[in-house]
Design a protein around this motif. Structure first.
Motif, short mmCIF file in Angstrom:
data_model
loop_
_atom_site.label_atom_id
_atom_site.label_comp_id
_atom_site.label_asym_id
_atom_site.label_seq_id
_atom_site.Cartn_x
_atom_site.Cartn_y
_atom_site.Cartn_z
N SER A 315 13.97 69.95 99.72
CA SER A 315 14.92 70.79 100.45
C SER A 315 16.11 71.13 99.56
N ALA A 316 16.73 72.26 99.86
CA ALA A 316 17.92 72.71 99.13
C ALA A 316 18.79 73.49 100.11
N SER A 318 22.60 75.64 101.07
CA SER A 318 23.57 76.59 100.53
C SER A 318 24.85 76.51 101.34
N LEU A 331 18.41 77.69 93.44
CA LEU A 331 18.57 76.42 94.13
C LEU A 331 17.42 75.47 93.84
N PHE A 332 16.20 75.98 93.96
CA PHE A 332 15.04 75.11 93.76
C PHE A 332 14.78 74.84 92.28
N ARG A 335 16.96 71.94 91.65
CA ARG A 335 16.49 70.74 92.33
C ARG A 335 15.22 70.18 91.68
N THR A 341 14.42 64.07 90.82
CA THR A 341 13.32 64.58 91.62
C THR A 341 12.00 64.29 90.91
N ASP A 384 26.63 75.51 95.18
CA ASP A 384 25.20 75.38 95.44
C ASP A 384 24.47 74.83 94.23
N SER A 385 24.84 75.30 93.05
CA SER A 385 24.19 74.84 91.83
C SER A 385 24.46 73.36 91.59
N ALA A 388 22.54 71.26 94.21
CA ALA A 388 21.11 71.22 93.96
C ALA A 388 20.75 70.31 92.79
N ARG A 389 21.61 70.28 91.77
CA ARG A 389 21.29 69.51 90.57
C ARG A 389 21.67 68.04 90.71
N ASP A 392 24.29 66.51 97.20
CA ASP A 392 25.36 67.04 98.04
C ASP A 392 26.68 66.29 97.88
#
Length: 531
Positions: A315-316, A318, A331-332, A335, A341, A384-385, A388-389, A392
């Protein structure tokens, strides 16, 4: 043929789930269990009398059977001592309900490829709402045959039925021959089944049998009023649910995505690069759906269906609603390339699905002159970047909470979630006058030793905090803050806060916890420091 708007439920029954789980663990990849089809075709299971047993009351009873044990006449609920007396060589394993439930959940995840409306009918069955989607697999007969074949290849005995209601489908797989029950044929299909197929309690089934009602057909034309007086409304509700006269919606295990797109692959893929190459086109596919809804995606999920039946979900989120496929891909990309991951592709992924789990109102904005489509250097793109990396909680911010207790009036939340959220309708009262609150709060408040405090509601003349003594030169207060009894209980103490300044000019925010009484002296605490 089923009516376009008629509900159709596919029930899958795995009568030997527990023992076949054990056999799969012993012999990975050996799918030699029996699969029961509508036409009687079977795959032979491995021989051996294997059962699972667990404590029921004061004795050990059988809770799981192998096909061979069931064929020899053993039954669920039978005393273990009796079963061992009949078959001295019986292999007995301890029941593991948690492992059985986990396996059923994995099978439910795998069935998500047919419909997102999948529910567990514990302990050994699944319910799939296939309304409106059977034509994608060539019709209900073809869909049922495909599901049974696929589950059978995993090494499970499985029986399936499709009908107008969950109760009818469940009755047909557990007590009937299964298969496809066409609309309007529920009454005929139910008639020869035993009354236990209505999912009634054992005492009710026993009482009905004594009255001569051994089959459901005996109840269909019987007067209802005497039965309701004898057995209650719940009895008749079960009958109406089986006949399709009373609705019984199933509860899906997962959130139903309002917008989604998927790609079924002829050749499985197993690399991150191959997966990311599909994310952008999938996002392009549902772009028109988001535009029609006037929304953008806030939470996306990438579901990866492995060949062996395992489903991986990534999941990701925004900070603002998104539509741009390039942003979703970014986003993905962040991730999936994150070292935290771990993507176990196994023998490869055969289905890739992109879900929009949560969406929100989308406001179109004019881009900068010369800015390329999908290019976004805004703060939201940066957040968001980072989220994702690194996750949260890598960047946090503070937001208000509705509470008059100082330490509860502010909380730390992920910046990507809170930065663009709507402001609170009302600022908590502890912040209405900022000059009366310190910039820094101590969490938790630290105990201080107060000297010569004025009784009953005055400040101390001096106090010791962190081994240093401070002589109070000026003091303001008290400011009384009552406890939140709905959180802290009726016995929580009231606080009296003071703003004090010592002889060196340092200003502190201290409070007395409780009132002076004969039973116990109140304690003093340091809660904050002024600039």
């Amino acid at each position: 043929m089923a009516q376009p708007n008629a509900q159709r439920i596919l029930a899958l029954f795995l009568p030997y789930l527990a023992t076949e789980r054990l056999r799969r663990a012993r012999h990975p990849g050996d799918g030699s269990a029996r699969v029961e089809h509508e036409d009687g075709r079977q795959v032979r299971a491995r021989d051996g009398l294997l059962v699972c047993a667990g404590r029921r009351g004061n004795a050990m009873a059988l809770t799981g059977l192998s096909p061979e044990a069931a064929a020899q006449g053993l039954r669920l609920g039978q005393a273990l001592a009796e079963a061992r007396a009949l078959f001295p060589g019986l292999e007995v394993m301890e029941e593991d309900a948690a492992a059985d439930t986990a396996l059923l959940n994995r099978l439910a995840d795998w069935c998500d490829r047919y419909t997102p409306l999948v529910a567990c009918d514990r302990p050994d069955a699944l319910l799939l709402d296939i309304t409106g989607c059977a034509h994608l697999f060539g019709g209900e007969e073809a869909l049922l045959s495909r599901v049974l074949d696929d589950v059978g290849r995993f090494g499970f005995t499985v029986k399936g039925a499709i009908a107008d209601s969950a109760a009818l489908s469940s009755a047909m797989v557990r007590f009937g021959s299964g298969g496809v029950i066409l609309p309007g044929e529920g009454r005929r299909a139910l008639a020869p089944l035993p009354v236990a197929a209505l999912r009634l309690e054992a005492p009710v089934v026993k009482a009905l049998t004594k009255l001569g009602f051994r089959q459901i057909g005996d109840l269909l034309d019987a007067p209802r009023a005497p039965l309701v007086r004898r057995f209650g409304q719940g009895f008749m509700l079960r009958l109406d649910q089986a006949l399709g006269l009373q609705g019984e919606p199933i509860s899906p295990r997962r959130t139903i995505a309002p917008v989604w797109a998927e790609k079924r692959l002829l050749t499985p893929i197993d690399t991150v690069e191959a997966i990311l190459s599909l994310v952008g086109p999938l996002a392009e596919t549902f772009l028109s759906q988001l535009e029609a809804r006037g929304t953008g995606g806030r939470l996306f999920e990438l579901a990866l269906f492995r060949v062996d039946g395992t489903v991986l979900r990534v999941s990701a989120g925004s900070s603002t609603p998104l539509r741009a496929p390039a942003r979703i891909l970014a986003l993905f990309s962040a991730r999936l390339t994150n070292h935290q991951t771990v993507l176990d592709a196994g023998f490869g992924f055969e289905i890739v699905r992109l879900n929009v789990l949560h969406d929100g109102p989308f406001q179109a904005m004019q881009g900068a002159l010369g800015q390329a489509e999908g290019e976004d250097m805004s703060l939201s793109a940066f957040l968001d970047s980072i989220a994702a990396r690194f996750g949260d909680h890598f960047l946090m911010t503070s937001t208000y909470r509705q509470s008059h207790v100082p330490e509860r009036a502010v909380e730390s939340v992920p910046a990507a979630h809170a930065l663009f959220s709507a402001p609170p309708a009302r600022i908590p009262p502890v912040f209405t006058r900022p000059n009366r609150r310190p910039i820094r709060l101590l969490d938790p408040p630290e105990l201080v030793e107060a000297f010569a405090a004025e009784v009953p509601d005055g400040p101390p003349a001096a106090f010791r905090w962190r081994r240093l003594r401070h002589q109070v030169r000026h003091a303001e207060g008290p400011e009384r803050i009552a406890p939140e009894w709905w959180r802290d209980g009726q016995g929580a103490a009231t606080r009296d806060y003071f703003r004090v300044e010592d002889e060196e000019g340092y200003r502190f925010w201290i409070f007395r916890d409780g009132f002076y009484d004969a039973a116990q002296l109140p304690r003093w605490y340091m809660h904050g420091l002024f600039a």
